[in-house]
Design an enzyme around this catalytic site. Structure first.
Site, PDB file in Angstrom:
ATOM      1  N   LYS A  34       7.588  -1.384   6.356  1.00  0.00           N
ATOM      2  CA  LYS A  34       7.542  -0.160   5.700  1.00  0.00           C
ATOM      3  C   LYS A  34       8.884  -0.051   4.696  1.00  0.00           C
ATOM      4  O   LYS A  34       9.918  -0.426   5.051  1.00  0.00           O
ATOM      5  CB  LYS A  34       7.364   0.823   6.439  1.00  0.00           C
ATOM      6  CG  LYS A  34       8.329   1.106   7.530  1.00  0.00           C
ATOM      7  CD  LYS A  34       8.041   2.555   8.429  1.00  0.00           C
ATOM      8  CE  LYS A  34       8.860   2.484   9.787  1.00  0.00           C
ATOM      9  NZ  LYS A  34       8.457   3.824  10.464  1.00  0.00           N
TER      10      LYS A  34
ATOM     11  N   ARG B 116       4.308  -3.461  16.944  1.00  0.00           N
ATOM     12  CA  ARG B 116       5.315  -3.392  15.835  1.00  0.00           C
ATOM     13  C   ARG B 116       6.045  -4.789  15.402  1.00  0.00           C
ATOM     14  O   ARG B 116       6.541  -5.259  16.012  1.00  0.00           O
ATOM     15  CB  ARG B 116       6.379  -2.158  15.844  1.00  0.00           C
ATOM     16  CG  ARG B 116       7.248  -1.997  14.732  1.00  0.00           C
ATOM     17  CD  ARG B 116       8.438  -0.962  15.206  1.00  0.00           C
ATOM     18  NE  ARG B 116       8.120   0.034  16.053  1.00  0.00           N
ATOM     19  CZ  ARG B 116       7.651   1.233  15.289  1.00  0.00           C
ATOM     20  NH1 ARG B 116       7.555   1.414  14.006  1.00  0.00           N
ATOM     21  NH2 ARG B 116       7.345   2.264  15.834  1.00  0.00           N
TER      22      ARG B 116
ATOM     23  N   ARG C 142      -2.130   9.805  11.462  1.00  0.00           N
ATOM     24  CA  ARG C 142      -2.765   8.673  11.608  1.00  0.00           C
ATOM     25  C   ARG C 142      -4.118   9.158  12.246  1.00  0.00           C
ATOM     26  O   ARG C 142      -3.928   9.653  13.228  1.00  0.00           O
ATOM     27  CB  ARG C 142      -2.059   7.804  12.562  1.00  0.00           C
ATOM     28  CG  ARG C 142      -2.153   6.345  12.523  1.00  0.00           C
ATOM     29  CD  ARG C 142      -2.277   5.551  11.211  1.00  0.00           C
ATOM     30  NE  ARG C 142      -2.475   4.302  11.613  1.00  0.00           N
ATOM     31  CZ  ARG C 142      -1.711   3.199  11.934  1.00  0.00           C
ATOM     32  NH1 ARG C 142      -0.348   3.408  12.053  1.00  0.00           N
ATOM     33  NH2 ARG C 142      -2.122   1.906  11.880  1.00  0.00           N
TER      34      ARG C 142
ATOM     35  N   GLU D  61      -5.118   7.483   7.219  1.00  0.00           N
ATOM     36  CA  GLU D  61      -4.053   8.524   7.156  1.00  0.00           C
ATOM     37  C   GLU D  61      -4.796   9.746   6.780  1.00  0.00           C
ATOM     38  O   GLU D  61      -5.567   9.793   5.600  1.00  0.00           O
ATOM     39  CB  GLU D  61      -2.888   8.275   6.493  1.00  0.00           C
ATOM     40  CG  GLU D  61      -1.616   9.073   6.910  1.00  0.00           C
ATOM     41  CD  GLU D  61      -0.818   8.647   7.919  1.00  0.00           C
ATOM     42  OE1 GLU D  61       0.209   9.327   8.300  1.00  0.00           O
ATOM     43  OE2 GLU D  61      -1.113   7.308   8.238  1.00  0.00           O
TER      44      GLU D  61
ATOM     45  N   ARG E  66      -3.172   9.260  16.800  1.00  0.00           N
ATOM     46  CA  ARG E  66      -2.651   8.055  16.967  1.00  0.00           C
ATOM     47  C   ARG E  66      -2.156   8.008  18.693  1.00  0.00           C
ATOM     48  O   ARG E  66      -1.842   7.111  19.396  1.00  0.00           O
ATOM     49  CB  ARG E  66      -1.109   7.643  16.406  1.00  0.00           C
ATOM     50  CG  ARG E  66      -0.078   8.822  16.447  1.00  0.00           C
ATOM     51  CD  ARG E  66       1.164   8.341  15.891  1.00  0.00           C
ATOM     52  NE  ARG E  66       1.924   7.291  16.533  1.00  0.00           N
ATOM     53  CZ  ARG E  66       2.793   6.476  15.741  1.00  0.00           C
ATOM     54  NH1 ARG E  66       3.101   6.695  14.458  1.00  0.00           N
ATOM     55  NH2 ARG E  66       3.478   5.678  16.371  1.00  0.00           N
TER      56      ARG E  66
ATOM     57  N   PHE F 268      -7.220   2.303   5.226  1.00  0.00           N
ATOM     58  CA  PHE F 268      -6.318   1.136   4.916  1.00  0.00           C
ATOM     59  C   PHE F 268      -6.603   0.070   5.787  1.00  0.00           C
ATOM     60  O   PHE F 268      -6.485  -1.193   5.490  1.00  0.00           O
ATOM     61  CB  PHE F 268      -4.961   1.232   4.853  1.00  0.00           C
ATOM     62  CG  PHE F 268      -4.290   1.968   6.224  1.00  0.00           C
ATOM     63  CD1 PHE F 268      -4.136   1.533   7.194  1.00  0.00           C
ATOM     64  CD2 PHE F 268      -3.892   3.273   5.980  1.00  0.00           C
ATOM     65  CE1 PHE F 268      -3.639   1.849   8.435  1.00  0.00           C
ATOM     66  CE2 PHE F 268      -3.240   3.810   7.166  1.00  0.00           C
ATOM     67  CZ  PHE F 268      -3.359   3.200   8.380  1.00  0.00           C
TER      68      PHE F 268
ATOM     69  N   LYS G 160       2.363   4.608   1.340  1.00  0.00           N
ATOM     70  CA  LYS G 160       2.532   4.983   2.739  1.00  0.00           C
ATOM     71  C   LYS G 160       2.502   6.455   2.612  1.00  0.00           C
ATOM     72  O   LYS G 160       3.443   7.399   2.017  1.00  0.00           O
ATOM     73  CB  LYS G 160       3.929   4.583   3.213  1.00  0.00           C
ATOM     74  CG  LYS G 160       4.195   5.057   4.670  1.00  0.00           C
ATOM     75  CD  LYS G 160       5.337   4.684   5.450  1.00  0.00           C
ATOM     76  CE  LYS G 160       5.409   4.935   6.912  1.00  0.00           C
ATOM     77  NZ  LYS G 160       5.003   6.263   7.329  1.00  0.00           N
TER      78      LYS G 160
ATOM     79  N   GLU H 249       0.771  -1.233   0.016  1.00  0.00           N
ATOM     80  CA  GLU H 249       0.129   0.072  -0.097  1.00  0.00           C
ATOM     81  C   GLU H 249       0.846   1.303   0.051  1.00  0.00           C
ATOM     82  O   GLU H 249       2.047   1.194   0.505  1.00  0.00           O
ATOM     83  CB  GLU H 249      -0.798   0.086   1.200  1.00  0.00           C
ATOM     84  CG  GLU H 249      -1.969  -1.244   1.327  1.00  0.00           C
ATOM     85  CD  GLU H 249      -2.695  -1.134   2.814  1.00  0.00           C
ATOM     86  OE1 GLU H 249      -3.666  -1.874   2.717  1.00  0.00           O
ATOM     87  OE2 GLU H 249      -2.226  -0.308   3.539  1.00  0.00           O
TER      88      GLU H 249
END
EC number: 6.5.1.1
Length: 588
Positions: free
Chosen positions: A424, A418, A255, A300, A270, A341, A250, A248
């Site tokens: 990313k 994470r 966020r 985003e 976020r 997303f 970025k 996707e």
């Protein structure tokens, strides 16, 4: 619970630099609390409730100085000067209290509940006379407290308790105090979906472990968003993902969680702060776009040029954050598109344990794209050449790069995590690091020559998410404009610490220490082994850590990130290993 007990515990916590001792002190304090345990937790966080409720005392440092002036007959200017020297308004309140001759005629019992109730009155006071009402409420606390108590109360009001604890430390202490530690990971997961430590502590104290383990995404309660690991090439990502995955765009934005329930819409950042009022155009569009009973969407928010459709960089969105006036005008001048997303909740169904590909199909099915809400551009591929073309398109369209997403059966949405389900890939900085770093400022060195009168360099740190500490990784003195450079002392004055904060691990002794608070974006040339810095200490070589070589400020202050959201020491270690691997391959 008497606040004197709390103040004594705070004093002990502030004086220790040992993490285990700090946690033990916190565990003992939590066990002493009664029904006011949730209130104690909020005060420990320097808050009146969870972030998503947005409760603030509206009591600025300036207003506290005004109240202290009234209480002491010392001029506001004189108090302000002393505050500038000390860097802590709580210490100033304590010093004034030690010299006071005036006490309340009717002494109130200073309990945790009484203090929380008084601070809530400050927060709820509105309209004409609200400033005086807040000053009077603070005066009430000042006149009924001991000097030590008013110091910590004042720090709580300003959100800077300075005892070296974070949410992670508090959560660890809650588990040790009220639960079997075998549930530690499950409780952390529950907190990531329901970030209210007061509620979690209260339920665990009652023995309601089942209620906590059932916590998941809930409309109108923000969660801690899922995060991505990083790699430097398409080929490495495809290998890590088993040969094929989704990619996707970025986007370079903010966020944003979009929560919908029975026609009502709330937006959250976020950091779990509500941003609904700052984006009335998006809120209105969400009501019109999504014909659902309830949903929680992840995306985003990106500003764009209304004439050309060109995407603006992240910094532009700051013109809309925090504004109270002219929002309609600003909304038309700087419109926002939310690129969606993910979806984690729909019409009563928790989708967090639904595979990514199915979540994406569900997301695509519930709305028609408009200027306000669009789907993140996406492909599924195992062809490196195709992915490279898609990456170049993302850069050309004003994005930072790509996010690769696993399409495996266990590609669940992991709040606050994470991991390698998302990876990313950002623009290649040629000889530089392949990604920017978000580092926390923990100290400063005085400038010389042209930089005399300001800081010549800042001491930056990564976050060790295992130990809940900050480990130094570089000294930064490049990338500042003159205006920014000479504004640094003012920017950091509220975070000054007289000694090294307990959570900071450093071999260096800067001229000024800061409590971890400010995050900045940095780029560098490479990661190197360092005998000076403490990031990933001992992982590569004994008695050495890792450092960023030739660090440079990109100009972006990451105001959307908490210190605990900084680049982790583990990530730096992985980047170093990848860097060494690349150099070895190039030589062979």
């Amino acid at each position: 619970m008497l606040f004197s007990v709390v103040a004594d515990a705070f004093e002990k916590m502030e004086s220790t630099t040992k993490r285990l001792e700090l946690t033990d002190l916190l565990v003992n304090l939590l066990k002493e609390a009664d029904d006011d345990l949730p209130l104690l937790i909020y005060l420990l966080e320097g808050k009146l409730g969870p972030d998503y409720l947005g409760i603030e005392t509206q009591m600025s440092d300036k207003l506290i100085i005004k109240a202290l002036s009234v209480a002491s007959n010392i001029s506001e200017d004189e108090i302000a000067k002393e505050y500038a020297k000390a860097g802590d308004i709580g210490t100033i309140a304590k010093e004034i209290a030690e010299k006071r001759s005036l006490r309340s005629l009717v002494q109130e019992e200073m309990t945790v509940k009484y203090i929380h109730d008084t601070l809530m009155k400050m927060a709820r006071t509105t309209g004409s006379g609200s400033t005086k009402a807040r000053v009077d409420a603070y005066m009430d606390l000042f006149l009924n407290s001991t000097p030590k108590e008013i110091m910590y109360i004042t720090r709580i009001i300003t959100g800077k308790l300075r005892i070296g604890i974070s949410d992670a430390t508090i959560l660890d202490a809650i588990v040790k105090a009220f639960a079997d530690e075998k549930y530690s990971e499950d409780i952390e997961n529950a907190f990531n979906f329901h970030p209210d430590l007061g509620y979690i502590a209260s339920e665990l104290r009652k023995g309601n472990i089942d209620a906590i383990l059932k916590l998941g995404p809930t409309p109108m309660i923000p969660f801690k968003v899922m995060l991505a690991e990083r790699l430097r090439s398409v080929e490495e990502i495809l290998e890590k993902m088993g040969g094929r995955c989704a990619f996707e765009y970025k986007y370079d934005g903010m966020r944003t969680e979009t929560h919908i329930e029975r026609g009502k819409v709330r937006l959250f950042s976020r950091g779990n702060e509500e941003t609904t009022n700052q984006f009335p155009d998006i809120t209105k569009a969400a009501s019109e776009t999504f014909k659902v009973d309830s949903a929680i969407l992840d995306g985003e928010a990106v500003p764009y040029d209304p004439d050309t459709g060109e995407l603006y960089p992240f910094q532009v969105i700051s013109h809309r954050r925090g504004r109270k006036y002219d929002l309609d005008k600003v909304s038309s001048e700087i419109p926002i598109t939310v690129f969606l997303f993910d979806i984690v909740y729909l019409n009563g169904r928790d989708l967090s344990k639904t595979p990514y590909t199915e979540r994406r199909k569900i997301l695509e099915s519930i709305f028609t794209e408009s200027d306000s809400f669009r789907l993140a551009k996406r492909i599924e591929s195992g062809d490196p050449a195709e992915v490279h073309r898609f990456f170049n398109s993302a850069i050309e369209d004003g994005c930072e790069g790509l996010v690769a997403k696993s399409t495996s059966p266990d590609s669940f949405y992991k709040a606050g995590a994470r991991g390698w389900l998302w990876i990313k890939l950002k623009r290649d900085y040629q000889a530089q690091l392949w990604d920017t770093l978000d580092l926390t400022v923990v100290g400063a060195f005085y400038g010389h020559g042209r930089r005399k009168g300001t800081y010549g360099a800042l001491l930056l740190a990564t976050y060790n998410d295992k130990n809940d500490t900050f480990e130094t990784v570089c000294k930064l003195g490049s990338g500042f404009s003159d205006d920014v450079l000479f504004s640094l002392p003012k920017k950091f004055e509220q975070y000054v610490s007289k000694e090294k904060p307990a959570r900071v691990i450093s071999n260096l002794e800067p001229d000024v220490w800061f409590y971890p608070a400010v995050v900045m974006e940095v780029i560098g040339a490479e990661i190197t082994v360092s005998p000076i810095h403490t990031c990933a200490y001992g992982e590569i070589e004994k008695d050495s850590g890792l450092s960023v070589r030739f660090p440079r400020f990109t100009g972006k202050w990451r105001e959307d990130k908490k210190p605990e959201d900084s680049t982790t020491s583990r990530e730096i270690l992985e980047m170093y290993k990848e860097q060494k691997k690349t150099i070895t391959e190039e030589k062979s």
